[in-house]
Write a protein that holds these residues in place. Structure first.
Motif, PDB file in Angstrom:
ATOM      1  N   ALA A  21       8.511 -12.604  -7.267  1.00 20.06           N
ATOM      2  CA  ALA A  21       8.096 -12.304  -6.731  1.00 20.06           C
ATOM      3  C   ALA A  21       8.286 -11.352  -5.002  1.00 20.06           C
ATOM      4  O   ALA A  21       9.122 -12.319  -4.745  1.00 20.06           O
ATOM      5  N   VAL A  22       8.031  -9.872  -4.972  1.00 25.26           N
ATOM      6  CA  VAL A  22       8.703  -9.159  -4.027  1.00 25.26           C
ATOM      7  C   VAL A  22       7.625  -8.739  -3.450  1.00 25.26           C
ATOM      8  O   VAL A  22       6.566  -8.037  -4.090  1.00 25.26           O
ATOM      9  N   PRO A  23       8.050  -8.766  -1.955  1.00 22.38           N
ATOM     10  CA  PRO A  23       6.541  -7.686  -1.351  1.00 22.38           C
ATOM     11  C   PRO A  23       6.502  -6.366  -1.913  1.00 22.38           C
ATOM     12  O   PRO A  23       8.336  -5.892  -1.924  1.00 22.38           O
ATOM     13  N   LEU A  24       5.862  -5.269  -1.679  1.00 18.96           N
ATOM     14  CA  LEU A  24       6.092  -4.349  -1.789  1.00 18.96           C
ATOM     15  C   LEU A  24       5.417  -3.114  -0.770  1.00 18.96           C
ATOM     16  O   LEU A  24       6.238  -2.071  -0.799  1.00 18.96           O
ATOM     17  N   ASN A 112      -7.882  -3.318  -1.451  1.00 20.37           N
ATOM     18  CA  ASN A 112      -8.146  -4.837  -1.750  1.00 20.37           C
ATOM     19  C   ASN A 112      -7.523  -6.116  -2.060  1.00 20.37           C
ATOM     20  O   ASN A 112      -8.901  -6.438  -1.621  1.00 20.37           O
ATOM     21  N   LEU A 113      -6.626  -5.792  -1.920  1.00 20.44           N
ATOM     22  CA  LEU A 113      -5.653  -6.998  -1.322  1.00 20.44           C
ATOM     23  C   LEU A 113      -5.115  -6.690  -0.479  1.00 20.44           C
ATOM     24  O   LEU A 113      -4.336  -6.262   0.207  1.00 20.44           O
ATOM     25  N   PRO A 114      -4.749  -8.390   0.660  1.00 20.75           N
ATOM     26  CA  PRO A 114      -4.600  -8.438   1.408  1.00 20.75           C
ATOM     27  C   PRO A 114      -2.995  -7.936   1.769  1.00 20.75           C
ATOM     28  O   PRO A 114      -1.914  -8.230   0.763  1.00 20.75           O
ATOM     29  N   GLU A 115      -1.970  -7.998   3.021  1.00 26.21           N
ATOM     30  CA  GLU A 115      -0.369  -7.402   2.384  1.00 26.21           C
ATOM     31  C   GLU A 115      -0.442  -8.266   1.660  1.00 26.21           C
ATOM     32  O   GLU A 115       0.928  -7.954   0.845  1.00 26.21           O
ATOM     33  N   ALA A 116      -0.190  -9.688   1.717  1.00 23.74           N
ATOM     34  CA  ALA A 116       0.395 -11.239   1.700  1.00 23.74           C
ATOM     35  C   ALA A 116      -0.010 -10.851  -0.207  1.00 23.74           C
ATOM     36  O   ALA A 116       0.972 -11.552  -0.665  1.00 23.74           O
ATOM     37  N   TYR A 117      -0.760 -10.075  -0.011  1.00 23.75           N
ATOM     38  CA  TYR A 117      -1.170 -10.913  -1.931  1.00 23.75           C
ATOM     39  C   TYR A 117      -0.599  -9.298  -2.659  1.00 23.75           C
ATOM     40  O   TYR A 117      -0.982  -9.132  -3.785  1.00 23.75           O
ATOM     41  N   ASN A 118       0.322  -7.780  -1.898  1.00 23.03           N
ATOM     42  CA  ASN A 118       0.536  -6.961  -3.034  1.00 23.03           C
ATOM     43  C   ASN A 118       1.708  -7.036  -2.833  1.00 23.03           C
ATOM     44  O   ASN A 118       2.689  -6.409  -2.146  1.00 23.03           O
ATOM     45  N   ILE A 119       2.069  -7.735  -3.848  1.00 20.63           N
ATOM     46  CA  ILE A 119       3.441  -8.224  -4.266  1.00 20.63           C
ATOM     47  C   ILE A 119       4.079  -7.569  -6.074  1.00 20.63           C
ATOM     48  O   ILE A 119       2.908  -7.916  -6.044  1.00 20.63           O
ATOM     49  N   VAL A 120       4.712  -7.885  -6.201  1.00 18.59           N
ATOM     50  CA  VAL A 120       4.909  -7.570  -8.103  1.00 18.59           C
ATOM     51  C   VAL A 120       6.576  -8.296  -7.959  1.00 18.59           C
ATOM     52  O   VAL A 120       7.172  -8.893  -7.942  1.00 18.59           O
ATOM     53  N   THR A 121       5.793  -9.067  -9.444  1.00 17.57           N
ATOM     54  CA  THR A 121       7.416 -10.294  -9.861  1.00 17.57           C
ATOM     55  C   THR A 121       8.088  -9.291 -10.801  1.00 17.57           C
ATOM     56  O   THR A 121       8.002  -7.986 -10.558  1.00 17.57           O
TER      57      THR A 121
END
Length: 127
Positions: A21-24, A112-121
């Motif tokens: 996964a990578v950050p958006l 609705n998500l913290p920045e650390a969870y704004n990731i995409v596989t």
């Protein structure tokens, strides 16, 4: 001679041994909007997205198969949007899709998500 780590990890990802996964976000901006669908009606979703984007004049987007055939990832390139702007644009797309089918997707990035969870596989195959 040992193979470099990065290509090995990418091969393992493509062979579905690992998920990468990578950050958006970078500097609080994103260059992509993502819609991730998971469900049995993936072919219907694929055609609905194409039809919606044609109607709203989104000319550049990429649809990929995710971990398996029931998962689709739609990437829409954008020019440095804030999370608020991205969330607002994705909300419009999501509402339009909900008019035609039951919601079985998520949109990223999300307020609705913290920045650390704004990731995409990283996807597996382009459709």
């Amino acid at each position: 001679m040992k193979e470099p780590l990065t290509p090995l990890i990418i091969k393992q990802h493509l062979n579905r041994e690992y998920t990468i996964a990578v950050p958006l976000f970078k500097d609080n901006k994103t260059n992509y909007l993502v819609i991730e669908y998971k469900g049995e009606e993936h072919q219907r979703f694929y055609h609905l997205v194409k039809h919606l984007f044609k109607n709203v004049s989104v000319d550049e987007y990429y649809i990929y198969e995710g971990k398996d055939s029931t998962r689709l990832q739609v990437f829409i390139p954008v020019n440095q949007l804030s999370i608020e702007e991205a969330d607002q644009q994705l909300h419009l797309y999501s509402e339009a899709l909900k008019e035609k089918m039951t919601k079985k997707w998520k949109t990223l990035p999300s307020l609705n998500l913290p920045e650390a969870y704004n990731i995409v596989t990283i996807p597996h195959n382009q459709i």
